[in-house]
Write an enzyme that holds these catalytic residues in place. Structure first.
Site, PDB file in Angstrom:
ATOM      1  N   LYS A 162       0.841  -1.198   0.000  1.00 27.38           N
ATOM      2  CA  LYS A 162       0.000   0.000   0.000  1.00 27.38           C
ATOM      3  C   LYS A 162       0.880   1.254   0.000  1.00 27.38           C
ATOM      4  CE  LYS A 162      -4.463   1.209   1.982  1.00 27.38           C
ATOM      5  NZ  LYS A 162      -5.198   1.371   0.733  1.00 27.38           N
TER       6      LYS A 162
HETATM    7  N1  PMP Z   1      -7.892  -2.226  -3.405  1.00 31.33           N
HETATM    8  C1  PMP Z   1      -7.404  -0.983  -3.316  1.00 31.33           C
HETATM    9  C2  PMP Z   1      -6.650  -0.440  -4.471  1.00 31.33           C
HETATM   10  C3  PMP Z   1      -7.618  -0.216  -2.169  1.00 31.33           C
HETATM   11  O1  PMP Z   1      -7.130   1.021  -2.083  1.00 31.33           O
HETATM   12  C4  PMP Z   1      -8.369  -0.755  -1.114  1.00 31.33           C
HETATM   13  C5  PMP Z   1      -8.642   0.075   0.115  1.00 31.33           C
HETATM   14  N2  PMP Z   1      -7.631  -0.034   1.061  1.00 31.33           N
HETATM   15  C6  PMP Z   1      -8.861  -2.067  -1.237  1.00 31.33           C
HETATM   16  C7  PMP Z   1      -8.604  -2.778  -2.402  1.00 31.33           C
HETATM   17  C8  PMP Z   1      -9.604  -2.723  -0.116  1.00 31.33           C
HETATM   18  O2  PMP Z   1      -8.729  -3.029   0.935  1.00 31.33           O
HETATM   19  P1  PMP Z   1      -9.225  -3.046   2.433  1.00 31.33           P
HETATM   20  O3  PMP Z   1     -10.431  -3.893   2.464  1.00 31.33           O
HETATM   21  O4  PMP Z   1      -8.099  -3.637   3.176  1.00 31.33           O
HETATM   22  O5  PMP Z   1      -9.531  -1.637   2.808  1.00 31.33           O
END
Ligand code: PMP
Length: 312
Positions: A162
């Protein structure tokens, strides 16, 4: 600079400081190249109204440290210290309703620009989070398009990490979609397989079973995605993680996006083609219902996903 403050305090490198004083130097690689890593974490008001529950706090902090590791950033705090800091920040700000928390780890100053190793800074901010517009979308669904931009690939900028800079890709896709009258974009991998939304993972429903792109399709391994897979399992729905091709989007019975901010968003049309009958589907609504009950502590299931604040 805007002087709108959404919160009183920010946690920066172990200290609680005023929102207005939480600065990053312009020479930081985080500013210059987007070379920070972050998380987005939600705290839900409990269904009895007496407390807040941080949703899967340990999993988010673990993923944050995993992202930092790929960037070879030595984080000067333990995962436990960051978890405690997040709880303290919400308490210090006096938040008692739904809250969004964003921890960031980044090279703090100009040393990296000079070829050295910059000290690693850790900052956490939190803001109250509730949106009428979003709640309506959760209920009524959203319209998506397939983006003309491709998802960043694991061989150049891994989506599973991330990194702040990854979101330039998401931003291009989302702004193009919005300009064309859609709510959000679905991105394909550079090979043309379905990857995910601009900030959320994607599921299809086919014949009462769930299908979602597996981790080799340049997705962020979403924590909500993992939660949905577990809830689907509780409810007896089969889940297949596999490659998904574009045409499956148009012929699926139901499609939804899921993520910390997205929560569970039914997709009712893609490229102006109705998904199913063009309304949120029953399986999606069933999953939504269970997800929110768990997140607000109303269900007896998955209590270990919740970290209580202002314990009742
Ligand atoms: N894909 C992307 C590109 C994201 O930014 C997010 C949000 N964090 C998600 C998927 C979903 O991840 P999460 O459920 O951990 O928030």
């Amino acid at each position: 600079m805007s002087n709108i403050s959404c919160a009183k305090y920010v946690w920066m490198n172990g200290k609680t400081i005023e929102w207005e004083k939480a600065h990053v130097h312009v020479s930081s690689s985080a500013v210059l190249y987007g070379a920070g890593v972050f998380e987005g974490i939600k705290a839900y008001k409990s269904s009895n109204g007496r407390g807040l529950y941080l949703f899967r706090l340990e999993d988010h902090v673990k993923r944050l440290f995993g992202s930092a590791k790929v960037h070879r950033m030595d984080v000067p705090f333990s995962t436990k210290a960051i978890e405690e800091a997040i709880i303290k920040l919400i308490e210090d700000n006096g938040f008692t309703d739904d809250t969004y928390v964003r921890p960031l780890i980044y090279p703090g100053d100009f040393f990296e620009l000079m070829g050295g190793k910059a000290p690693i800074d850790v900052t956490i901010f939190a803001v109250p989070y509730s949106s009428q517009d979003h709640s309506q979308k959760v209920e009524k669904g959203i319209k998506c398009c397939v983006s003309s931009w491709r998802r960043i690939s694991d061989s150049s900028l891994p989506a599973r990490v991330k990194t702040c800079g990854n979101y330039v890709n998401s931003r291009l896709a989302k702004s193009e979609a919005r300009m064309s009258g859609f709510d959000d974009a679905i991105l394909l991998t550079k090979e043309g397989f379905v990857s995910e939304g601009s900030g959320a993972n994607l599921f299809l429903v086919r014949n009462n079973a769930l299908v979602t792109p597996d981790v080799s399709f340049d997705i962020l391994e979403g924590i909500t995605r993992a939660s949905i897979i577990a809830i689907a399992d509780d409810l007896g729905y089969a889940v297949r993680e596999r490659g998904v091709v574009r045409s499956e989007l148009y012929t699926a019975d139901e499609v939804f996006l899921c993520g910390t901010v997205a929560e569970l968003l039914p997709v009712v049309s893609i490229d102006n083609i109705a998904v199913g009958d063009g309304k949120p589907g029953n399986l999606t609504k069933n999953l939504q219902n269970h997800f929110f009950q768990i997140a607000r502590g109303k269900s007896s299931k998955h209590k270990d996903w919740l970290r209580a604040i202002h314990e009742e």
